[in-house]
Design an enzyme around this catalytic site. Structure first.
Site, PDB file in Angstrom:
ATOM      1  N   ASP A 125      -4.545   2.346  -4.481  1.00  0.00           N
ATOM      2  CA  ASP A 125      -3.080   2.253  -4.414  1.00  0.00           C
ATOM      3  C   ASP A 125      -2.640   0.984  -3.688  1.00  0.00           C
ATOM      4  OD1 ASP A 125      -4.030   3.026  -1.957  1.00  0.00           O
ATOM      5  OD2 ASP A 125      -2.401   4.413  -1.529  1.00  0.00           O
ATOM      6  N   ASP A 135       0.852  -1.188   0.000  1.00  0.00           N
ATOM      7  CA  ASP A 135       0.000   0.000   0.000  1.00  0.00           C
ATOM      8  C   ASP A 135       0.889   1.238   0.000  1.00  0.00           C
ATOM      9  OD1 ASP A 135      -3.024   0.766   0.509  1.00  0.00           O
ATOM     10  OD2 ASP A 135      -1.785   2.150   1.681  1.00  0.00           O
ATOM     11  N   LEU A 136       0.631   2.141  -0.961  1.00  0.00           N
ATOM     12  CA  LEU A 136       1.461   3.346  -1.057  1.00  0.00           C
ATOM     13  C   LEU A 136       1.238   4.262   0.139  1.00  0.00           C
ATOM     14  CD1 LEU A 136       1.236   4.336  -4.837  1.00  0.00           C
ATOM     15  CD2 LEU A 136       3.168   3.317  -3.636  1.00  0.00           C
TER      16      LEU A 136
END
Length: 337
Positions: free
Chosen positions: A227, A184-185
Site C-alpha cells: 500500500d 502510505d495508506l
C-alpha cells in the site's frame, strides 16, 4: 547456340528461385546507385508502408529519406558510413518509416555494397526491408510490463528508481526543485483482514486513480509495493507547492467508499522531501521522504509532513507548521534545509 539456350534457361531458373525466396520471406528489396542516387524498389517495399510503386514515383534515394523517421535516418547514415569505410561488411539498421495511414512502421533494413570503384569508393548497394512491427510491438509490451505495476497500471519500483535519477539530473540542469512524495495508506491491513484481498486490491486501484488525478502530466506516479505509493514532482519553483496535491489526495482518500457492498474507511499519510540546494541524490531524497512519512504517521496519521532536520515525536514544536491534516498549512521554515 545450345549452350546459350542452356545458360539462359539456368539464368531464368535462378531468377525464378530468387523471386520465390523473396516472395516467401515477404521482403521488400532495394538497389541503390550511391553515386547518382538512383534506386529501385520492388512492390513489397512500397506495400510495407501502404503504397504502390506507382504512387511513390518518381523514385530515388530521396523517397527513402522522405519516409524514414528523422532520428533513424541519422542512425542509418552513421551505419552506412561505417560500411562505406570498410569497418563492417554488411549494413543493418532498425528504422521507422511513415505509413500511408500516418503510423510508424518498423523495418529491418539490411544491405551490402556489391560494387566498388578502383579507388575503393562504393558504387552500388543492394538490400532488403523486412516488416518487424509485430515483434517491436511485442518488445514494447514486454518492456511496459517490466516497468508497470500489474494491479494499478502505475510505474513500478524499478521504473520509479530509474525515473527519479533522470529527473534529478534534469532538475540540476534547469536549476529547479524536485519534490518526492511517499504515500502510505492508514489502516489498510484491517481492510484486507475484514473484507478480503479482492476488496483491498480494488481499494488500491481507486487510490492509484486518486493520486494520478491530483498530479500533473509531467509527474511520475508509482506503486512501490503493498500500500506504498510515490510521486515525483519535477521542475518545482517552490517545494511548498507540493502541499496542494498532498492535501487533495488526503481529503479524497479519507472519504468513506463502498467496495463490493462494504463501507471502507482508510486514510493516507504522506512524507515530502526535496533535494537540498538541488544537489541531492535518489537515495538521500528517498530516505528523507521516508523519515517525513514516519513523522506523519507518528503525529497522528492521515496527514502530510515535510522533511526537516531534527526529530518530531509530536506536533508541538515549530515542526507543527510542516504538518498538515485536512487543512492546508504553508510552512514558514525552509523545507529544503
Amino acid at each position: 547456340e545450345t549452350m546459350l539456350k542452356d545458360a539462359n534457361s539456368q539464368l531464368g531458373e535462378e531468377r525464378q528461385r530468387l523471386n520465390e525466396i523473396i516472395w516467401g520471406t515477404n521482403a521488400g528489396t532495394w538497389e541503390w546507385n550511391i553515386q547518382t542516387g538512383e534506386t529501385r524498389f520492388n512492390e513489397r517495399w512500397a506495400d510495407i508502408i501502404g503504397y504502390t510503386l506507382e504512387e511513390l514515383a518518381p523514385i530515388s534515394i530521396e523517397t527513402w529519406m522522405a519516409y524514414c523517421h528523422p532520428e533513424d535516418f541519422e542512425k542509418s547514415g552513421a551505419l552506412l558510413q561505417s560500411t562505406f569505410n570498410g569497418d563492417t561488411d554488411y549494413y543493418e539498421c532498425e528504422c521507422r518509416m511513415r505509413h500511408k495511414d500516418g503510423s510508424w512502421v518498423w523495418v529491418l533494413d539490411r544491405g551490402k555494397v556489391v560494387e566498388w570503384d578502383e579507388d575503393g569508393n562504393p558504387l552500388r548497394m543492394s538490400g532488403t526491408h523486412a516488416d518487424i512491427t509485430p515483434s517491436k510491438t511485442v518488445e514494447a509490451e514486454i518492456r511496459r510490463l517490466a516497468q508497470t505495476d500489474h494491479l494499478t497500471g502505475l510505474s513500478n519500483r524499478h521504473q520509479f528508481t530509474s525515473m527519479l535519477s533522470q529527473i534529478i539530473h534534469i532538475n540540476k540542469r534547469f536549476e529547479k526543485n524536485i519534490v518526492l512524495l511517499l504515500l502510505d495508506l492508514d489502516r489498510f491491513k484491517s481492510v484486507n483482514d475484514s473484507y478480503g484481498h479482492p476488496v483491498g486490491d480494488k481499494l488500491l486501484i481507486e487510490v492509484a486513480e486518486i493520486i494520478k488525478r491530483n498530479c500533473r502530466e509531467a509527474d511520475v506516479v508509482a506503486r512501490l509495493g503493498g500500500d506504498e505509493f510515490a510521486v515525483v514532482l519535477p521542475l518545482m519553483e517552490d517545494v511548498r507547492d507540493a502541499a496542494l496535491p498532498a492535501q487533495r489526495i488526503i481529503e479524497e482518500v479519507s472519504r468513506p467508499r463502498i467496495i463490493d457492498g462494504n463501507e471502507v474507511h482508510v486514510g493516507i499519510s504522506i512524507g515530502i522531501s526535496t533535494c537540498g540546494d538541488r544537489t541531492g541524490d535518489p537515495d538521500s531524497i528517498y530516505r528523507d521522504a521516508d523519515k517525513a512519512l514516519y513523522r506523519a504517521k507518528n503525529c497522528g496519521r492521515n496527514r502530510y509532513c515535510f522533511y526537516v532536520e531534527g526529530d518530531c515525536n509530536e506536533c508541538n514544536s515549530i515542526d507543527r507548521e510542516l504538518c498538515g491534516r485536512n487543512t492546508l498549512h504553508s510552512p514558514t521554515k525552509s523545507v529544503a534545509e
